[in-house]
Design an enzyme around this catalytic site. Structure first.
Site, mmCIF file in Angstrom:
data_model
loop_
_atom_site.group_PDB
_atom_site.id
_atom_site.type_symbol
_atom_site.label_atom_id
_atom_site.label_comp_id
_atom_site.label_asym_id
_atom_site.label_seq_id
_atom_site.Cartn_x
_atom_site.Cartn_y
_atom_site.Cartn_z
ATOM 1 N N GLY A 19 0.685 -1.075 -0.101
ATOM 2 C CA GLY A 19 0.071 0.052 -0.421
ATOM 3 C C GLY A 19 1.072 1.277 0.238
ATOM 4 C CB ALA A 20 2.243 3.577 -2.161
ATOM 5 N N GLY A 24 0.718 4.280 3.216
ATOM 6 C CA GLY A 24 2.004 4.006 2.897
ATOM 7 C C GLY A 24 2.530 5.484 2.985
ATOM 8 N NE ARG A 54 -6.541 10.676 2.291
ATOM 9 C CZ ARG A 54 -7.244 10.109 0.815
ATOM 10 N NH1 ARG A 54 -6.945 11.515 0.176
ATOM 11 N NH2 ARG A 54 -7.550 9.517 0.357
ATOM 12 C CG LEU A 114 -11.918 -8.009 5.370
ATOM 13 C CD1 LEU A 114 -10.943 -8.027 6.345
ATOM 14 C CD2 LEU A 114 -13.702 -8.652 6.091
ATOM 15 C CG ASP A 115 -10.494 -9.775 -0.650
ATOM 16 O OD1 ASP A 115 -10.610 -10.963 -0.743
ATOM 17 O OD2 ASP A 115 -10.060 -10.110 -2.330
ATOM 18 C CB CYS A 168 -38.164 -7.423 0.640
ATOM 19 S SG CYS A 168 -37.949 -7.233 2.185
#
Length: 649
Positions: A19-20, A24, A54, A114-115, A168
């Site tokens: 992750g960058a 990151g 950011r 999450l995956d 529904c």
């Protein structure tokens, strides 16, 4: 800093960053300034304008380029002597296998879903490489340490699943704007621009087929001689007019509810067509299909404006015209993406038109995008703080300082003058199906459920497997992979469409499935329990996965201080609650109990923090949040009284 840079553990380490983005960027900068000399970064994303507020390694000129590569180049400008390798790729790609992970001393996560977190967790366990996990949302953040056999893994405690709504409610009786967003995104957008063959509740027709000019399966198909605008208005009339009228015919439904108002294009649009036509030529300047915009065509500028019914209707029609005029090759394969401007505009307009029909307040595109994309706006300072804490824990891991590992939580409001709350990590959960290999149970109607449902809804969606293999005894029921021949591929494809009890090796109550993911080097057993009926609203999958029985609570009275660098001999274990909040609704789910990592922590407590952090190993409430910089599980800073805390997930 100088002592860190001379540390052999730091200087000689090989670190993998995943992750960058928000975390990151700060993490890479901090690693470089802390003396790390061999860093590898994986990130599949490209830089967007919205990142620039950011993610400070990026500039306007970098928009559209690889995050990992630009971050690498930016840091090498002020640390040219170190080695940084970047990979513009998905961390779940086969190239990043167990052998790839084994070359690193520690893995540092700055992910946003999450995956991918579960995938990295499993590979770190298989490769026996320590993992430092993190996440932020707004002013809240967390850092946790996961070391195989010593601390709990990332999946030792169940994570809250995304909130779901009864079908529904979405299709017939929406009462909140989020219901309209789900309808527009998951039903209408998918039906118009995704797979046309998928099951969908939008093809509502009366029981009298003669009352309809087209068959149900043809209503969303554009006719050969039909103009795009004519088609768009026909869809408008069908979903906002005709379907509403059909819903109103069930008088019982509306006895205690306000009735919706059917909306037809002839009643909404002015008679003069020129007043509503957009200028598609305004989109000609862009080559990026994700930048095509109905707002641009119509001259709308401010995404924070709340459009009127007419304006939403014009956006709706214009978006369909642009999809068919500018992106027709993509139709049939599209899925909603919060970074796809035209998709967001279409979903916003469709949700607002439906909201107007049902008397629900309208929202701006800015608000609708946040709801549809589950966006919580990030704070750069929080990312910087969390990045610093990640590096602190990474150094402890590299130095083998297990006694001082800490899960640290960044709070929005001070608790006893502290914004950072350190907590000792916990030992592995013996009931975890990932790191402790505890069998799971699946309640399912084996006479009605297809193998495809089990693969998609359980094995992939809930267990997070990417390339599953399903085995029953000696029989291989399902497998995916590029090396399969056509004959076996056809057999497995046919198995997917078969009911469980009618497979070549029948899956019935009492059988045990073995499910593997060879890429993750992960496997688990699932005990099958036949069950005849399920509650459609509470159990929409028609199946129930069980097996996360938590470890028993261990009670002790000796509660000593826990500091970031101190520790405690207390083995008090908290009772835990998992709290998920969305749209004002709070769901409390018992998450069981978990034991302290008492055998690892035997150092004396930090006297400077004892008056603040005393009791942090008692029960503390956990709040689970998510944003584009990560899923974060947070302490409730308003309820940190000694001996009255609910433990954090």
């Amino acid at each position: 800093m100088a002592s860190l840079q001379r540390s052999p553990a730091v200087k000689g380490s090989k670190v993998l960053m995943v992750g960058a983005g928000g975390i990151g960027c700060e993490l890479l900068k901090t690693l470089a300034l802390s003396g790390f000399e061999d860093i590898h970064i994986i990130d599949m994303d490209t830089i967007e304008v919205s990142n620039l507020n950011r993610q400070f390694l990026f500039r306007q000129s970098h928009v559209g380029q690889s995050k990992a590569k630009v971050a690498r180049d930016a840091v090498l400008k002020f640390r040219p002597h170190i080695s940084i390798s970047s990979y513009h790729a998905n961390v779940k790609d086969p190239d990043f296998n167990i052998d790839f992970y084994k070359q690193f001393n520690v893995v540092l996560n700055g992910l946003d879903n999450l995956d991918a977190r579960r995938h990295v967790n499993r590979l770190c366990l298989a490769a026996d490489v320590p993992l430092v996990e993190s996440g932020t949302t707004g002013f809240l953040g967390q850092v946790t340490v996961h070391v195989k056999g010593k601390t709990e893994c990332y999946e030792c405690q169940p994570k809250p699943t995304p909130k779901t709504y009864p079908v529904c409610t979405i299709t017939s009786t929406p009462s909140k704007f989020v219901h309209c967003i789900v309808w527009a995104k998951d039903l209408l957008f998918a039906k118009l621009f995704g797979d046309k063959n998928q099951d969908n509740d939008l093809n509502v027709r009366s029981s009298d087929a003669a009352s309809s000019s087209q068959q149900a399966e043809d209503v969303f198909e554009r006719q050969n001689d039909e103009g795009i605008e004519e088609y768009a208005k026909r869809i408008y009339d069908h979903v906002f007019g005709y379907n509403i009228e059909i819903a109103l015919s069930n008088e019982e439904t509306w006895k205690n509810r306000n009735k919706p108002k059917p909306l037809y294009s002839r009643d909404v649009f002015p008679e003069e067509p020129s007043q509503q036509n957009g200028n598609m030529d305004k989109n000609c300047a862009t080559e990026d299909p994700l930048s095509v915009s109905a707002m641009t065509s119509l001259g709308f500028k401010n995404p924070q404006d709340i459009w009127s019914l007419l304006e939403n209707s014009r956006i709706f029609v214009e978006a369909i015209k642009l999809f068919f005029g500018k992106r027709e090759k993509e139709i049939g394969n599209l899925s909603f993406d919060k970074d796809d401007q035209l998709a967001v505009e279409f979903v916003t307009a469709a949700a607002n038109i439906r909201a107007a029909s049902f008397g629900i307040p309208l929202h701006s595109l800015f608000e609708a995008k946040g709801i549809a994309g589950n966006i919580v706006h990030a704070v750069a300072t929080t990312n910087a703080v969390i990045a610093g804490l990640i590096v602190i824990e990474a150094i402890k891991v590299l130095q083998g300082d297990a006694n001082n590992y800490r899960m640290t939580y960044c709070l929005e409001h001070p608790s006893r003058n502290l914004l950072l709350m350190p907590v000792e990590p916990f030992e592995p959960n013996k009931s975890c199906y990932v790191c402790s290999e505890t069998p799971l149970s699946l309640e399912v109607n084996t006479h009605c459920t297809k193998l495809r449902d089990v693969v998609e809804k359980i094995v992939k969606a809930k267990l997070g497997m990417n390339f599953p293999v399903i085995i029953l005894g000696q029989a291989l029921l399902y497998e995916v992979g590029d090396d399969l021949d056509k004959h076996m591929t056809a057999i497995y494809a046919a198995n997917l469409e078969k009911v469980l009890s009618e497979l070549p090796s029948p899956i019935t109550g009492g059988t045990v499935l073995k499910v593997e993911d060879l890429q993750q080097e992960f496997s688990c057993n699932i005990n099958i329990k036949h069950r005849e009926e399920f509650d459609e609203e509470k159990e929409p999958d028609g199946m129930l996965l069980l097996g996360w029985t938590q470890t028993p609570r261990v009670e002790k009275d000796d509660n000593k201080a826990v500091g970031n660098g101190g520790s405690s001999t207390s083995n008090a274990s908290p009772a835990m609650l998992e709290e998920a909040e969305e749209d004002g609704d709070i769901e409390i789910v018992p998450a069981g109990k978990k034991r302290k990592l008492g055998e690892i922590s035997k150092a004396t407590s930090n006297p400077e923090l004892s008056d603040v952090a005393d009791g942090t190993k008692n029960d503390q409430k956990r709040e689970v949040l998510d944003d584009d910089d990560g899923v974060v599980v947070m302490l409730d800073g308003e309820n940190l009284e000694i001996n009255k805390k609910k433990k954090l997930l």
